[in-house]
Motif scaffolding. Structure first.
Motif, PDB file in Angstrom:
ATOM      1  N   LYS A 460       0.831  -1.207   0.000  1.00 30.59           N
ATOM      2  CA  LYS A 460       0.000   0.000   0.000  1.00 30.59           C
ATOM      3  C   LYS A 460       0.866   1.257   0.000  1.00 30.59           C
ATOM      4  O   LYS A 460       0.522   2.253  -0.646  1.00 30.59           O
ATOM      5  CB  LYS A 460      -0.908   0.005   1.230  1.00 30.59           C
ATOM      6  N   GLU A 461       1.976   1.189   0.708  1.00 31.36           N
ATOM      7  CA  GLU A 461       2.811   2.388   0.816  1.00 31.36           C
ATOM      8  C   GLU A 461       3.512   2.705  -0.504  1.00 31.36           C
ATOM      9  O   GLU A 461       3.607   3.866  -0.900  1.00 31.36           O
ATOM     10  CB  GLU A 461       3.841   2.191   1.921  1.00 31.36           C
ATOM     11  N   PHE A 462       3.965   1.694  -1.214  1.00 29.74           N
ATOM     12  CA  PHE A 462       4.719   1.911  -2.446  1.00 29.74           C
ATOM     13  C   PHE A 462       3.847   1.799  -3.699  1.00 29.74           C
ATOM     14  O   PHE A 462       4.377   1.925  -4.802  1.00 29.74           O
ATOM     15  CB  PHE A 462       5.888   0.908  -2.526  1.00 29.74           C
ATOM     16  N   ARG A 463       2.572   1.524  -3.531  1.00 31.26           N
ATOM     17  CA  ARG A 463       1.629   1.480  -4.657  1.00 31.26           C
ATOM     18  C   ARG A 463       2.068   0.450  -5.704  1.00 31.26           C
ATOM     19  O   ARG A 463       2.192   0.736  -6.881  1.00 31.26           O
ATOM     20  CB  ARG A 463       1.465   2.850  -5.313  1.00 31.26           C
ATOM     21  N   VAL A 464       2.390  -0.758  -5.248  1.00 30.82           N
ATOM     22  CA  VAL A 464       2.766  -1.849  -6.134  1.00 30.82           C
ATOM     23  C   VAL A 464       1.735  -2.969  -5.986  1.00 30.82           C
ATOM     24  O   VAL A 464       0.834  -2.911  -5.142  1.00 30.82           O
ATOM     25  CB  VAL A 464       4.182  -2.362  -5.815  1.00 30.82           C
ATOM     26  N   ASN A 465       1.873  -4.009  -6.804  1.00 26.75           N
ATOM     27  CA  ASN A 465       0.950  -5.129  -6.777  1.00 26.75           C
ATOM     28  C   ASN A 465       1.648  -6.381  -6.274  1.00 26.75           C
ATOM     29  O   ASN A 465       2.856  -6.548  -6.459  1.00 26.75           O
ATOM     30  CB  ASN A 465       0.408  -5.402  -8.169  1.00 26.75           C
ATOM     31  N   LYS A 466       0.892  -7.287  -5.653  1.00 27.60           N
ATOM     32  CA  LYS A 466       1.479  -8.465  -5.040  1.00 27.60           C
ATOM     33  C   LYS A 466       0.591  -9.666  -5.360  1.00 27.60           C
ATOM     34  O   LYS A 466      -0.639  -9.608  -5.294  1.00 27.60           O
ATOM     35  CB  LYS A 466       1.565  -8.277  -3.530  1.00 27.60           C
ATOM     36  N   LEU A 467       1.234 -10.776  -5.722  1.00 23.09           N
ATOM     37  CA  LEU A 467       0.554 -12.042  -5.949  1.00 23.09           C
ATOM     38  C   LEU A 467       1.211 -13.096  -5.077  1.00 23.09           C
ATOM     39  O   LEU A 467       2.440 -13.256  -5.090  1.00 23.09           O
ATOM     40  CB  LEU A 467       0.647 -12.462  -7.422  1.00 23.09           C
ATOM     41  N   ASP A 468       0.408 -13.822  -4.252  1.00 23.24           N
ATOM     42  CA  ASP A 468       0.935 -14.819  -3.335  1.00 23.24           C
ATOM     43  C   ASP A 468       1.241 -16.114  -4.075  1.00 23.24           C
ATOM     44  O   ASP A 468       0.529 -16.508  -5.015  1.00 23.24           O
ATOM     45  CB  ASP A 468      -0.057 -15.096  -2.215  1.00 23.24           C
ATOM     46  N   GLY A 469       2.234 -16.785  -3.583  1.00 21.32           N
ATOM     47  CA  GLY A 469       2.610 -18.084  -4.128  1.00 21.32           C
ATOM     48  C   GLY A 469       2.536 -19.154  -3.065  1.00 21.32           C
ATOM     49  O   GLY A 469       1.718 -19.083  -2.149  1.00 21.32           O
ATOM     50  N   VAL A 470       3.450 -20.110  -3.122  1.00 22.76           N
ATOM     51  CA  VAL A 470       3.490 -21.203  -2.146  1.00 22.76           C
ATOM     52  C   VAL A 470       4.869 -21.238  -1.516  1.00 22.76           C
ATOM     53  O   VAL A 470       5.832 -20.619  -1.998  1.00 22.76           O
ATOM     54  CB  VAL A 470       3.170 -22.550  -2.826  1.00 22.76           C
ATOM     55  N   ASP A 471       4.978 -21.988  -0.408  1.00 24.86           N
ATOM     56  CA  ASP A 471       6.246 -22.167   0.301  1.00 24.86           C
ATOM     57  C   ASP A 471       6.828 -20.844   0.765  1.00 24.86           C
ATOM     58  O   ASP A 471       8.046 -20.601   0.734  1.00 24.86           O
ATOM     59  CB  ASP A 471       7.287 -22.890  -0.573  1.00 24.86           C
ATOM     60  N   GLY A 472       5.931 -19.897   1.127  1.00 23.19           N
ATOM     61  CA  GLY A 472       6.398 -18.623   1.663  1.00 23.19           C
ATOM     62  C   GLY A 472       6.944 -17.679   0.636  1.00 23.19           C
ATOM     63  O   GLY A 472       7.714 -16.772   0.973  1.00 23.19           O
ATOM     64  N   SER A 473       6.613 -17.835  -0.619  1.00 23.21           N
ATOM     65  CA  SER A 473       7.104 -16.948  -1.682  1.00 23.21           C
ATOM     66  C   SER A 473       5.951 -16.166  -2.278  1.00 23.21           C
ATOM     67  O   SER A 473       4.788 -16.587  -2.205  1.00 23.21           O
ATOM     68  CB  SER A 473       7.805 -17.765  -2.777  1.00 23.21           C
ATOM     69  N   PHE A 474       6.293 -15.025  -2.879  1.00 23.72           N
ATOM     70  CA  PHE A 474       5.294 -14.212  -3.548  1.00 23.72           C
ATOM     71  C   PHE A 474       5.985 -13.337  -4.568  1.00 23.72           C
ATOM     72  O   PHE A 474       7.227 -13.208  -4.558  1.00 23.72           O
ATOM     73  CB  PHE A 474       4.485 -13.369  -2.557  1.00 23.72           C
ATOM     74  N   VAL A 475       5.212 -12.713  -5.455  1.00 19.66           N
ATOM     75  CA  VAL A 475       5.731 -11.891  -6.538  1.00 19.66           C
ATOM     76  C   VAL A 475       5.188 -10.491  -6.349  1.00 19.66           C
ATOM     77  O   VAL A 475       3.990 -10.299  -6.090  1.00 19.66           O
ATOM     78  CB  VAL A 475       5.319 -12.434  -7.914  1.00 19.66           C
ATOM     79  N   VAL A 476       6.044  -9.501  -6.520  1.00 19.44           N
ATOM     80  CA  VAL A 476       5.645  -8.096  -6.465  1.00 19.44           C
ATOM     81  C   VAL A 476       6.038  -7.468  -7.789  1.00 19.44           C
ATOM     82  O   VAL A 476       7.155  -7.705  -8.262  1.00 19.44           O
ATOM     83  CB  VAL A 476       6.315  -7.365  -5.289  1.00 19.44           C
ATOM     84  N   PHE A 477       5.128  -6.679  -8.363  1.00 18.48           N
ATOM     85  CA  PHE A 477       5.445  -6.053  -9.639  1.00 18.48           C
ATOM     86  C   PHE A 477       4.841  -4.659  -9.691  1.00 18.48           C
ATOM     87  O   PHE A 477       3.881  -4.342  -8.977  1.00 18.48           O
ATOM     88  CB  PHE A 477       4.944  -6.902 -10.819  1.00 18.48           C
ATOM     89  N   SER A 478       5.431  -3.834 -10.575  1.00 18.52           N
ATOM     90  CA  SER A 478       4.988  -2.452 -10.747  1.00 18.52           C
ATOM     91  C   SER A 478       5.149  -2.078 -12.210  1.00 18.52           C
ATOM     92  O   SER A 478       6.018  -2.617 -12.898  1.00 18.52           O
ATOM     93  CB  SER A 478       5.800  -1.510  -9.855  1.00 18.52           C
ATOM     94  N   GLY A 479       4.317  -1.147 -12.653  1.00 21.20           N
ATOM     95  CA  GLY A 479       4.288  -0.773 -14.057  1.00 21.20           C
ATOM     96  C   GLY A 479       3.232  -1.527 -14.832  1.00 21.20           C
ATOM     97  O   GLY A 479       3.040  -1.277 -16.031  1.00 21.20           O
ATOM     98  N   PHE A 480       2.554  -2.456 -14.172  1.00 20.44           N
ATOM     99  CA  PHE A 480       1.478  -3.250 -14.769  1.00 20.44           C
ATOM    100  C   PHE A 480       0.455  -3.553 -13.662  1.00 20.44           C
ATOM    101  O   PHE A 480       0.839  -3.927 -12.540  1.00 20.44           O
ATOM    102  CB  PHE A 480       2.020  -4.544 -15.349  1.00 20.44           C
ATOM    103  N   PRO A 481      -0.814  -3.400 -13.870  1.00 19.92           N
ATOM    104  CA  PRO A 481      -1.456  -2.930 -15.119  1.00 19.92           C
ATOM    105  C   PRO A 481      -1.520  -1.403 -15.201  1.00 19.92           C
ATOM    106  O   PRO A 481      -1.941  -0.861 -16.208  1.00 19.92           O
ATOM    107  CB  PRO A 481      -2.859  -3.527 -15.010  1.00 19.92           C
ATOM    108  N   GLN A 482      -1.070  -0.686 -14.086  1.00 20.35           N
ATOM    109  CA  GLN A 482      -1.051   0.769 -14.172  1.00 20.35           C
ATOM    110  C   GLN A 482       0.334   1.206 -14.675  1.00 20.35           C
ATOM    111  O   GLN A 482       1.370   0.844 -14.103  1.00 20.35           O
ATOM    112  CB  GLN A 482      -1.300   1.411 -12.789  1.00 20.35           C
ATOM    113  N   ARG A 483       0.328   1.944 -15.719  1.00 18.79           N
ATOM    114  CA  ARG A 483       1.598   2.423 -16.284  1.00 18.79           C
ATOM    115  C   ARG A 483       2.111   3.579 -15.439  1.00 18.79           C
ATOM    116  O   ARG A 483       1.348   4.478 -15.076  1.00 18.79           O
ATOM    117  CB  ARG A 483       1.404   2.873 -17.723  1.00 18.79           C
TER     118      ARG A 483
END
Length: 535
Positions: A460-483
Motif C-alpha cells: 500500500k505504501e509503495f503502490r505496487v501489486n502483489k501475488l501470493d505463491g506457495v512455500d512462503g514466496s510471492f511476486v511483487v510487480f509495478s508498471g502493470f497494469p497501471q503504467r
C-alpha cells in the motif's frame, strides 16, 4: 485472502449482488426475517389477518343482512296480522254504525214502540265482537275500562242498550256514545297499520285507512239525514253544521283513498253495478235537498226517511265490501313479501353457514401455506448465504491470481483487451532454508507471518501489486497494469530493501533461513486467453 492493491476489498464487496449483500452484510434483516421464530410468528399473523379479516367482514355482513331480513319479516308479519284484524274490526265498526243508526231510528218517530227489531242488530254486533281473532292489548291509549277486553266492551254496550227508552233519550248523546267507540277503533287502526314499514303497500294501506275513516263519517250522515227527514228539519244549527261537516269529511277521505289507490274506484264501481241502480246519484239528490232546505218548504216525511236510510245502508254495505276486498288484497301482497323474506332468510342462513364452515378451512389452509412458504424462505436464505460465501471465496481467489483491476473486469464480464507494456519491474521474494535447519514450526510460522504482514503494509505504501505463491514466496510487480513510466524500477527496489530491513529488525533469522529477492525488468504483453484464464 485479501486483494492486495489499494481499495480492492471494498470494490469486491460493492460488486456483490444487492439481494446477497442484504442477506450477508445487513444483519438486522436476518434477525427479524422469516427464518427466525419471531419472524415466523409475525409472518403467520400477517397471513392470517390478510385471509381471516375479509372472512370476518363477510361473516359480519351476512349476520347483519340475515338479522335485517328477519326483522323485516317480523314487521311484515305483524303488519299482516294487523290488517287481518283491521278487516275484522271493520265489520265490527259497520255493525256498531248499524246499531247506532237503528237505535236512532227506534227513538225517532219512524221507529216502532218496542225494541224487538233491535235485537237482531244487537246479536250481530256481539257476534262481531266475539269473532275477533284477538283483542289488541293497546286498544285505547286512555286505558278506559270498556276497552280492556271483548267482555268489557260487550258489557258496556249491554248496559247502554238496557237504558234506551223513548221516554228518556237524547239523540246527540246516542250518536256520541257509539261514535266514541268507533273512533277508538279507527285510532287503533291508524296506529297499528302506520307502524308497518312495507314500502310496497304503503299507498294501499293509506287508502284503506282513509276509506275506513270516510265510512265512519258516512254512518253519522245516515243517522242525521234520517232524523232530518223524520222531523222535516234539523233540531239546531249545530246539528246542521255537523251534517255538512260529515259530508265534507267523507268526500275528502274518499277522494284521498282513490288518489292513493286506483283499486278503490274499481272495486267501488264493481260493487255498485251489482244493484242495477245508481245509488250515488240517489244519495247526492237527497243530500242536495238536505243542504238547501228551507223551513217553509220542508215537511216531515217518514217514507222519504225510510228510503234515505235504506239507500245509505246499501251505500255503507258497498263501502264495507270495498274495504274488505282492499284489505284482502293488502294481505295477499304481504303474503308475497313475507314469502320473499322467507326465501331471503333461507338463502342468508345457508350463506352464513358456508362462511362459518369456510373460516376454519381457510385458517388451516393459510397456516399450511405459510409454513411451506417459511420453509422455502429458510431454504432460500441458507442457499443464498452459501452462494454469497462462495462468491466471496471466488473474489479472493481472483484477487490473489491477478491484479485487482483485471479481476474486477472479469467479475463484471468486461472484455480484457490485449496490452503491451514496454517496461515492467518484477520482484520475486521467498524464504529458503527452513526445511534444512533446526528452526521450529512455530518460528517458521512467525517469520512467514511477519514477512507477509510487512509486505502487505509496504504494498500500500509503495503502490505496487502483489501475488501470493506457495512455500512462503510471492511476486511483487509495478508498471502493470497501471503504467508509471520508469518509476517502477525505483518502487520495486525500495520495496525490496525496506522489506528485508523490516523483517530482519522484527524477527531473529537463524543461519539456515535466508530471504532471497530477485528483481528484473522485462517487456510484458497481457490479455485474456479464454473466459477462465488471464495471462
Amino acid at each position: 485472502m485479501d486483494v492486495k492493491h489499494g481499495r480492492g476489498s471494498e470494490r469486491g464487496k460493492s460488486k456483490v449482488n444487492p439481494l446477497i449483500g442484504s442477506l450477508i452484510f445487513d444483519r438486522d434483516v436476518m434477525l427479524d426475517g422469516p427464518v427466525t421464530m419471531s419472524g415466523k410468528r409475525v409472518q403467520m399473523a400477517i397471513m392470517l389477518c390478510l385471509t381471516v379479516l375479509p372472512i370476518l367482514v363477510l361473516w359480519a355482513y351476512s349476520v347483519f343482512t340475515l338479522t335485517d331480513t328477519i326483522h323485516k319479516k317480523i314487521e311484515n308479519q305483524r303488519t299482516k296480522n294487523n290488517v287481518q284484524l283491521s278487516v275484522e274490526l271493520g265489520k265490527l265498526v259497520h255493525h256498531l254504525q248499524q246499531e247506532r243508526d237503528m237505535n236512532i231510528l227506534y227513538l225517532s218517530a219512524l221507529g216502532p214502540q218496542t225494541k224487538i227489531f233491535l235485537l237482531t242488530e244487537y246479536i250481530q254486533t256481539d257476534r262481531a265482537i266475539y269473532s275477533l281473532s284477538k283483542w289488541p292489548g293497546d286498544f285505547d291509549d286512555r286505558n278506559r275500562e270498556q276497552f280492556q277486553s271483548k267482555e268489557h266492551l260487550q258489557k258496556h254496550l249491554s248496559l247502554h242498550r238496557q237504558i234506551i227508552s223513548k221516554n228518556n233519550y237524547d239523540l246527540n248523546e246516542e250518536i256520541v256514545f257509539y261514535t266514541s267507540i268507533i273512533d277508538a277503533v279507527i285510532v287503533w287502526l291508524y296506529k297499528s297499520i302506520t307502524e308497518g314499514k312495507v314500502a310496497q303497500i304503503w299507498k294501499t294501506l293509506v287508502a284503506y285507512l282513509k276509506l275506513t275513516s270516510g265510512k265512519q263519517n258516512l254512518g253519522i250522515e245516515r243517522a242525521l239525514g234520517t232524523l232530518f227527514f223524520i222531523d222535516g228539519r234539523f233540531q239546531s244549527q249545530k246539528t246542521f253544521e255537523m251534517y255538512n261537516n260529515r259530508i265534507n269529511r267523507f268526500r275528502a277521505f274518499h277522494t284521498t283513498a282513490e288518489l292513493y289507490s286506483s283499486r278503490v274506484n274499481s272495486l267501488y264501481t264493481s260493487e255498485v253495478n251489482k244493484f242495477g241502480v245508481n245509488v250515488t246519484e240517489i244519495i247526492n239528490y237527497y243530500r242536495h235537498e238536505i243542504q238547501h232546505y228551507t223551513e217553509t218548504k220542508m215537511i216531515a216525511d217518514i217514507q222519504t226517511a225510510r228510503f234515505w236510510f235504506d239507500n245509505m245502508t246499501l251505500y255503507l254495505d258497498t263501502l264495507l265490501n270495498v274495504q274488505r276486498d282492499l284489505g284482502y288484497e293488502i294481505i295477499q301482497s304481504l303474503d308475497v313479501v313475507i314469502e320473499q323474506s322467507t326465501q331471503d332468510i333461507t338463502i342468508g342462513a345457508i350463506f352464513l353457514v358456508i362462511v362459518l364452515l369456510m373460516c376454519p378451512l381457510v385458517i388451516f389452509a393459510t397456516e399450511n401455506l405459510t409454513s411451506v412458504i417459511q420453509k422455502n424462505s429458510h431454504y432460500l436464505a441458507v442457499r443464498t448465504a452459501d452462494l454469497a460465501h462462495a462468491h466471496t471465496k471466488i473474489n479472493r481467489v481472483l484477487s490473489e491470481m491477478m491484479p485487482s483491476i483485471i479481476a474486477e473486469k472479469i467479475k463484471s464480464n468486461q472484455k480484457v483487451d490485449v496490452e503491451y507494456f514496454r517496461s515492467v519491474s518484477i520482484l520475486m521474494v521467498g524464504i529458503y532454508g527452513f526445511k534444512e535447519g533446526p528452526s521450529t514450526p512455530k518460528e517458521i510460522v512467525e517469520i512467514i507471518e511477519c514477512l507477509y504482514q510487512t509486505a502487505d503494509y509496504l504494498v500500500k505504501e509503495f503502490r505496487v501489486n502483489k501475488l501470493d505463491g506457495v512455500d512462503g514466496s510471492f511476486v511483487v510487480f509495478s508498471g502493470f497494469p497501471q503504467r508509471n513510466s520508469m518509476e517502477h524500477l525505483t518502487l520495486i527496489a525500495d520495496f525490496a530493501l525496506e522489506l528485508v530491513a523490516d523483517v530482519k529488525s522484527r524477527t531473529k533469522l537463524k543461519n539456515n533461513l535466508t530471504i532471497k529477492c530477485g528483481m528484473d525488468t522485462v517487456e510484458l504483453v497481457s490479455g485474456q486467453l479464454s473466459a477462465d484464464l488471464h495471462l
